[in-house]
Design a protein around this motif. Sequence first.
Motif, PDB file in Angstrom:
ATOM      1  N   LYS A 149       0.815  -1.211   0.000  1.00 48.08           N
ATOM      2  CA  LYS A 149       0.000   0.000   0.000  1.00 48.08           C
ATOM      3  C   LYS A 149       0.850   1.262   0.000  1.00 48.08           C
ATOM      4  N   ARG A 150       2.141   1.136   0.295  1.00 44.38           N
ATOM      5  CA  ARG A 150       3.039   2.298   0.287  1.00 44.38           C
ATOM      6  C   ARG A 150       3.649   2.548  -1.085  1.00 44.38           C
ATOM      7  N   LEU A 151       3.303   1.683  -2.064  1.00 41.39           N
ATOM      8  CA  LEU A 151       3.918   1.804  -3.384  1.00 41.39           C
ATOM      9  C   LEU A 151       3.677   3.167  -4.034  1.00 41.39           C
ATOM     10  N   PRO A 152       2.450   3.728  -4.011  1.00 47.19           N
ATOM     11  CA  PRO A 152       2.273   5.056  -4.625  1.00 47.19           C
ATOM     12  C   PRO A 152       3.179   6.116  -4.000  1.00 47.19           C
ATOM     13  N   GLU A 153       3.309   6.090  -2.683  1.00 45.32           N
ATOM     14  CA  GLU A 153       4.187   7.064  -2.024  1.00 45.32           C
ATOM     15  C   GLU A 153       5.640   6.847  -2.419  1.00 45.32           C
ATOM     16  N   VAL A 169      11.179  -2.874  -7.143  1.00 43.39           N
ATOM     17  CA  VAL A 169      12.023  -3.344  -6.039  1.00 43.39           C
ATOM     18  C   VAL A 169      12.938  -2.221  -5.548  1.00 43.39           C
ATOM     19  N   CYS A 170      13.506  -1.479  -6.482  1.00 46.05           N
ATOM     20  CA  CYS A 170      14.497  -0.465  -6.094  1.00 46.05           C
ATOM     21  C   CYS A 170      13.881   0.727  -5.372  1.00 46.05           C
ATOM     22  N   CYS A 171      12.607   0.999  -5.577  1.00 49.65           N
ATOM     23  CA  CYS A 171      12.009   2.172  -4.934  1.00 49.65           C
ATOM     24  C   CYS A 171      11.554   1.894  -3.509  1.00 49.65           C
ATOM     25  N   THR A 172      11.639   0.644  -3.053  1.00 52.00           N
ATOM     26  CA  THR A 172      11.191   0.323  -1.700  1.00 52.00           C
ATOM     27  C   THR A 172      12.045   1.066  -0.678  1.00 52.00           C
ATOM     28  N   ASP A 173      11.388   1.593   0.362  1.00 53.20           N
ATOM     29  CA  ASP A 173      12.102   2.322   1.411  1.00 53.20           C
ATOM     30  C   ASP A 173      12.231   1.487   2.673  1.00 53.20           C
ATOM     31  N   TYR A 174      12.083   0.179   2.551  1.00 51.88           N
ATOM     32  CA  TYR A 174      12.216  -0.720   3.690  1.00 51.88           C
ATOM     33  C   TYR A 174      13.160  -1.850   3.320  1.00 51.88           C
ATOM     34  N   ALA A 175      13.761  -2.460   4.332  1.00 48.24           N
ATOM     35  CA  ALA A 175      14.678  -3.574   4.102  1.00 48.24           C
ATOM     36  C   ALA A 175      13.894  -4.842   3.783  1.00 48.24           C
ATOM     37  N   ILE A 176      14.461  -5.669   2.953  1.00 44.04           N
ATOM     38  CA  ILE A 176      13.868  -6.971   2.644  1.00 44.04           C
ATOM     39  C   ILE A 176      14.537  -8.019   3.516  1.00 44.04           C
ATOM     40  N   SER A 177      13.727  -8.751   4.235  1.00 42.96           N
ATOM     41  CA  SER A 177      14.243  -9.748   5.164  1.00 42.96           C
ATOM     42  C   SER A 177      15.016 -10.834   4.425  1.00 42.96           C
ATOM     43  N   ARG A 178      16.099 -11.280   5.050  1.00 41.53           N
ATOM     44  CA  ARG A 178      16.843 -12.395   4.474  1.00 41.53           C
ATOM     45  C   ARG A 178      16.013 -13.676   4.473  1.00 41.53           C
ATOM     46  N   PHE A 179      15.077 -13.764   5.367  1.00 45.55           N
ATOM     47  CA  PHE A 179      14.149 -14.894   5.380  1.00 45.55           C
ATOM     48  C   PHE A 179      13.423 -14.982   4.042  1.00 45.55           C
ATOM     49  N   HIS A 180      12.902 -13.847   3.562  1.00 43.25           N
ATOM     50  CA  HIS A 180      12.189 -13.836   2.283  1.00 43.25           C
ATOM     51  C   HIS A 180      13.151 -14.056   1.112  1.00 43.25           C
ATOM     52  N   THR A 181      14.335 -13.473   1.207  1.00 40.30           N
ATOM     53  CA  THR A 181      15.301 -13.626   0.118  1.00 40.30           C
ATOM     54  C   THR A 181      15.725 -15.081  -0.053  1.00 40.30           C
ATOM     55  N   VAL A 182      16.005 -15.744   1.083  1.00 41.90           N
ATOM     56  CA  VAL A 182      16.384 -17.156   1.020  1.00 41.90           C
ATOM     57  C   VAL A 182      15.233 -17.995   0.478  1.00 41.90           C
ATOM     58  N   ASN A 183      14.009 -17.703   0.928  1.00 43.49           N
ATOM     59  CA  ASN A 183      12.850 -18.443   0.414  1.00 43.49           C
ATOM     60  C   ASN A 183      12.707 -18.281  -1.098  1.00 43.49           C
ATOM     61  N   LEU A 184      12.931 -17.063  -1.575  1.00 48.75           N
ATOM     62  CA  LEU A 184      12.831 -16.812  -3.004  1.00 48.75           C
ATOM     63  C   LEU A 184      13.919 -17.563  -3.760  1.00 48.75           C
ATOM     64  N   ALA A 185      15.128 -17.606  -3.190  1.00 49.59           N
ATOM     65  CA  ALA A 185      16.216 -18.356  -3.823  1.00 49.59           C
ATOM     66  C   ALA A 185      15.893 -19.846  -3.865  1.00 49.59           C
TER      67      ALA A 185
END
Length: 532
Positions: free
Chosen positions: A287-291, A342-358
């Motif tokens: 929901k923060r994407l427009p901002e 992805v690049c416009c996000t102003d929050y960190a992406i958890s390594r938990f999610h990154t590992v799951n995606l990998a």
Amino acid sequence: MAVRSDADPARWRRRFIVWLDGIEKGWGVPLLLACFVAVWTTYLAIAYWGSGLHPDVLETWTLGRWLEWGYPKHPPLMGWIARGWTSLFPLTDWSLQLMAMVNAAVALWVIDRIAARFVAGEKRVVIQLLLMLLPVYQFHAQRFNANSVLLAIWPIATYCFLRSFEERSLRWAAATGVSTALAMLGKYYSVFLIASLALAALLHPARRRYFLSPVPWVSAAAGLATLSPHLHWLATTGAEPFNHALAHARASFLIAITEVYFFLTGLAAALASSAVAWLFIAGYRLKRLPEQFRNMDSGLWLLVLVSCGTIALPVVTSLAIGTDLPSLWALQGLFLFVLPVVCCTDYAISRFHTVNLAVLAGSIALIATVVAAPVHALYRNANGYEEGRNLYRPAALELTRRWRAMTGTPLQAVSGDDALAFATAFYSPDHPYYVRPFAYQHSWKIPRKTILERGWAALCFADQLECVAWLRDTAQHVEDSVQPSFEVQAELLGRPGVKRTIIALLVPPQAEPVPAPSNSSENFSAIRRSAK
């Protein structure tokens, strides 16, 4: 769950975390891309074991057997690349499959260079993994042709343009001109990328500084200089590639609307898997994407403008002049939509999610290689392909055997059904040249006398009625020709597969046999001239 996992990761996750630490150290992304190439090349080798290469790949290799500034159907970049690759690697299926995956990996590496200008660490690798979930960089890439050759060149041109726009460097300006010209030498559809770059520069808030600098003019000059040999070739040869491209135009407005609808829905479907994966990563934060878009970095905003142009401009053109618009023509530009989100996000992406995606991306690749590829190979061995590609090799070998038994000389020239002729040129140990002029592919002409005098063979599948009728008509104009028919059968690990009948025409040399031509462009050009 993500917070707990990042604080105290499971043992199996710790190796992934070591790899993620290597992203900024410089070895993480190259390792990922090396694994990508190795796994998906293995997939292609297994899935198409016992089958021939796709006709598009064989046509690309055929074009690349001589180096010219243009070819009758397509601009020359794909042929140049195939020629360069096969100068270093053997003429085998796995070699050209490796070439296709290396092309995809180069595209992903350049996209990572773009991402590294805006984000670091996990976000860089998330972009790579989201793109690897698309079917573009595996299944579209494996059919190396005028479309897939753009997978790497579009990101290269975008990266050079971004650097030249932000830094106003003359070096990057020249690189932009050269890379966009190469994109045009890949496929004329790239005119939409060039127009999108220009449109993005005009709409960007920093346009004044850009256009008051020498950068855009240096880019234009470098691009025209790079394109000038091809433009001269077009002017002196009748611009046949333009005629081929215009064959896709002049449809009705209703058909154009239908084309646009399937173009947009096809691109949306291609992005669906990555969009769902990103939905799980971002969650409620979407929901923060427009901002985030409003506060976007200047360079990212430039990429957004380029991405909009690569979709809007083809749509407007299709509606205006009624062109075909398959979504596969635009697949090389999908990275322009993943990057900004992805690049416009102003929050960190958890390594938990990154590992799951990998794990998700790796599991899909491994299951495809270990399970789907063997099943596909067995199914195709039994049921075949519409184009008959699992019969290409046996047909080429049998034709060559019969030719040598009849003439005692290497087979020099071949035509007939295009796909079978391309395949014979590739799989025959004599590597004869395809001598049917590309300009006459859609009309069946009797070969010129000089071709027939040199010695020539042609072949068709028995159910290709137009091709068979052409063979019989040609046989009536040639003395001492032989018109055999023979059955070929696919085989996989000793398991017999589909059968089809081949009708061939063998015309032995009418005079003193000439030596088989080498791979030089001069010898092949002589054969091509006599074919016309």
